[in-house]
Design a protein around this motif. Structure first.
Motif, PDB file in Angstrom:
ATOM      1  N   UNK A  78      49.767  20.901  45.262  1.00 20.74           N
ATOM      2  CA  UNK A  78      49.222  21.474  46.504  1.00 20.74           C
ATOM      3  C   UNK A  78      48.285  22.643  46.216  1.00 20.74           C
ATOM      4  N   UNK A  79      48.680  23.545  45.313  1.00 21.31           N
ATOM      5  CA  UNK A  79      47.822  24.717  45.052  1.00 21.31           C
ATOM      6  C   UNK A  79      46.562  24.291  44.281  1.00 21.31           C
ATOM      7  N   UNK A  80      46.700  23.298  43.407  1.00 16.64           N
ATOM      8  CA  UNK A  80      45.520  22.829  42.664  1.00 16.64           C
ATOM      9  C   UNK A  80      44.510  22.219  43.642  1.00 16.64           C
ATOM     10  N   UNK A  81      45.022  21.357  44.527  1.00 13.17           N
ATOM     11  CA  UNK A  81      44.128  20.739  45.514  1.00 13.17           C
ATOM     12  C   UNK A  81      43.448  21.803  46.372  1.00 13.17           C
ATOM     13  N   UNK A  82      44.256  22.771  46.808  1.00  9.93           N
ATOM     14  CA  UNK A  82      43.737  23.819  47.683  1.00  9.93           C
ATOM     15  C   UNK A  82      42.642  24.596  46.961  1.00  9.93           C
ATOM     16  N   UNK A  83      42.890  24.912  45.681  1.00 12.76           N
ATOM     17  CA  UNK A  83      41.928  25.680  44.888  1.00 12.76           C
ATOM     18  C   UNK A  83      40.614  24.939  44.712  1.00 12.76           C
ATOM     19  N   UNK A 119      36.634  26.608  37.716  1.00 12.96           N
ATOM     20  CA  UNK A 119      38.017  27.073  37.886  1.00 12.96           C
ATOM     21  C   UNK A 119      38.651  27.218  36.505  1.00 12.96           C
ATOM     22  N   UNK A 120      39.267  28.389  36.269  1.00 10.74           N
ATOM     23  CA  UNK A 120      39.988  28.615  35.011  1.00 10.74           C
ATOM     24  C   UNK A 120      41.467  28.783  35.332  1.00 10.74           C
ATOM     25  N   UNK A 143      49.002  19.184  36.803  1.00 10.52           N
ATOM     26  CA  UNK A 143      48.564  18.934  38.181  1.00 10.52           C
ATOM     27  C   UNK A 143      47.102  19.361  38.361  1.00 10.52           C
ATOM     28  N   UNK A 144      46.767  20.553  37.822  1.00 10.04           N
ATOM     29  CA  UNK A 144      45.383  21.034  37.972  1.00 10.04           C
ATOM     30  C   UNK A 144      44.419  20.064  37.299  1.00 10.04           C
ATOM     31  N   UNK A 145      44.789  19.639  36.100  1.00  7.07           N
ATOM     32  CA  UNK A 145      43.947  18.711  35.337  1.00  7.07           C
ATOM     33  C   UNK A 145      43.737  17.406  36.102  1.00  7.07           C
ATOM     34  N   UNK A 146      44.836  16.869  36.653  1.00  7.14           N
ATOM     35  CA  UNK A 146      44.740  15.589  37.380  1.00  7.14           C
ATOM     36  C   UNK A 146      43.837  15.704  38.597  1.00  7.14           C
ATOM     37  N   UNK A 147      44.017  16.796  39.368  1.00  5.42           N
ATOM     38  CA  UNK A 147      43.198  16.972  40.575  1.00  5.42           C
ATOM     39  C   UNK A 147      41.724  17.102  40.167  1.00  5.42           C
ATOM     40  N   UNK A 148      41.486  17.860  39.112  1.00  9.84           N
ATOM     41  CA  UNK A 148      40.116  18.018  38.625  1.00  9.84           C
ATOM     42  C   UNK A 148      39.512  16.662  38.255  1.00  9.84           C
TER      43      UNK A 148
END
Ligand code: ATP
Length: 345
Positions: free
Chosen positions: A150-155, A167-168, A186-191
Motif C-alpha cells: 500500500x505505501x509503495x503504491x501510494x508513493x 524514488x529511493x 513490494x517497492x520493487x514489484x510496484x516499480x
C-alpha cells in the motif's frame, strides 16, 4: 461553496501557540474553512481523562480533515503515543513531508527539494513489546505485505502526480532480511509492474544518511518504513533550517491530518518564541488537499496567498530565533499578515 469543516487540535507544549498562529494566517488569507476544536494529548487527559477521546477520532472521521498541533504523551504511565494511536485508529498510513530550501534561510546546501514518504502504521511502532525473561525484553518489528504494498503504491502514485523523477528506498535488509526484505520486495514489484518510468533505487540506510549530509540534491523522494522515516525526517529538517520549517500530512484512503514534523518542544513552550511556520506550511498543504479532494479552487488560491506571504517574509529577513532571527511568534505572524495579499473580490 460552503466553508469546509476542519477539526482543529491545539495540542500541547508549543501546540496552542503555533495553532493560534496558523488559524490567524488562514483567516487573513480568507481560507474557506471552519474549525471545530477537539483535543488530544495531555490537554485531553486533563479534560476528558484520556489522551485520545473517541469524540476527537469521530470528529475527524466526520470532517475528513484535521489540522493538528503537536501532542504530548505522558511518559512511563502505560500510555500509547497519541500520535501513533491517531495514525493507527484512522488508518493514516502515509506520512508526507516535503523538505525544501526556503528563501532567506541560509543553510549548508541550497538545492534541497525532497519529499519523504514514511509508512505510518507498523514496523517497530507495532507496540508489541514483551518481557521474555527477567533480564530480556523484546520489541517486535512488524511488516505486512498489505501495508508495504500500500505505501509503495501510494508513493509511486504521488511521484507521478507531482512529477517527481526518482524514488529511493532506505533499508537495512542485509540485517532485517524478512521485514525490510518485504518492504523492498513490494517497492520493487510496484516499480517494475506499474511505474517503470520513475527511476528507482535502494540504498542501505547508514550509507544513505551519509549521502544525505554530503549531497542531498541527489535525492528526489525517499520511501521509508516507520522508524527510519521518523529519524530521517529530522535529519532532513536539519538540512533546510530545522524543525521549524518542515510541514507534514498523514493521509489514508479518505482521511487526512496535517501537522508539523516537530513535537511539542516543552523547552520553549509558553515563551512565545516558537516558529509557527511548519504548521502554517502544513495548513497550506491542507488547503491544497481540500482543493484536490473537494474540487474547490478557492482553497488552492488561499494556499498560494499563504505561500507567497511566507516566502516574501523570509526573503525580507523576517526570521524567528530558531532560524537565526530575532522575531517572536507574534512578530513573525504580523510580518506574514503584512505580506499576504487580499483575495480578489
Ligand atoms: P517529540 O518527542 O514530541 O518529538 P521533542 O521535544 O523530542 O518532542 P521536538 O518537540 O520535535 O522534539 O523538538 C526538538 C527541539 O527542537 C525542541 O526542544 C525545540 O528546541 C526545537 N523546536 C522544535 N520545534 C520548534 C519550533 N516550531 N520552533 C522553534 N524551535 C523548535
Amino acid at each position: 461553496m460552503n466553508p469546509h469543516d476542519v477539526v482543529l487540535i491545539p495540542g500541547d507544549g508549543i501546540g496552542p501557540e503555533v495553532t493560534d498562529a496558523a488559524c490567524r494566517i488562514l483567516e487573513v488569507a480568507a481560507a474557506p474553512v471552519t474549525f471545530q476544536v477537539y483535543h488530544a494529548g495531555l490537554s485531553a487527559l486533563e479534560r476528558d481523562g484520556e489522551v485520545l477521546p473517541d469524540s476527537t477520532v469521530e470528529a475527524i472521521e466526520h470532517c475528513g480533515v484535521a489540522l493538528k498541533g503537536p501532542c504530548t504523551t505522558p511518559v512511563g504511565e502505560g500510555f500509547t503515543s497519541v500520535n501513533v494511536q491517531l495514525r493507527q485508529r484512522l488508518n493514516l498510513f502515509a506520512a508526507v513531508r516535503p523538505v525544501r530550501n526556503l528563501p532567506g534561510v541560509s543553510t549548508r546546501f541550497d538545492d534541497v527539494d525532497m519529499v519523504i514518504i514514511r509508512e505510518n502504521t507498523e514496523g517497530l511502532y507495532s507496540g508489541v513489546e514483551n518481557q521474555v525473561t527477567p533480564d530480556v525484553v523484546m520489541s517486535m518489528k512488524v511488516a505486512t505485505e498489505t501495508a508495504c504494498d500500500r505505501i509503495a503504491r501510494w508513493g509511486f502514485r504521488f511521484a507521478t502526480l507531482r512529477q517527481r523523477k526518482k524514488i529511493t528506498v532506505f533499508h537495512k535488509a542485509n540485517i532485517m532480511k524478512l521485514t525490510d526484505g518485504l518492504f523492498l520486495r513490494c517497492a520493487r514489484q510496484v516499480h517494475q509492474a506499474e511505474y517503470p518510468n520513475i527511476e528507482y533505487e535502494e540504498v542501505i540506510i547508514d550509507a544513505g544518511c551519509m549521502k544525505l549530509v554530503q549531497d542531498p540534491s541527489q535525492f528526489d523522494m525517499l520511501l521509508l518504513e516507520n522508524l527510519y522515516g521518523d529519524v530521517v525526517s529530522d535529519l532532513c529538517a536539519g538540512l533546510v533550517g530545522g524543525l521549524g520549517v518542515v510541514p507534514g500530512a498523514n493521509v489514508g484512503e479518505k482521511l487526512a491530518v496535517f501537522e508539523a514534523v516537530h513535537g511539542s518542544a516543552p523547552d520553549i513552550a509558553g515563551r512565545g518564541v516558537a516558529n509557527p511556520l511548519a504548521l502554517i506550511m502544513s495548513s497550506a498543504m491542507m488547503l491544497n488537499h481540500l482543493a484536490e479532494t473537494r474540487d474547490d479552487p478557492s482553497c488552492r488560491d488561499a494556499a498560494e496567498r499563504i505561500k507567497s506571504g511566507y516566502n516574501l517574509a523570509l526573503a525580507d529577513g523576517c526570521l524567528t530565533r530558531d532560524l537565526g532571527g530575532d522575531l517572536d511568534t507574534k512578530e513573525f505572524v504580523a510580518a506574514l499578515v503584512d505580506r499576504i495579499e487580499a483575495p480578489a473580490s
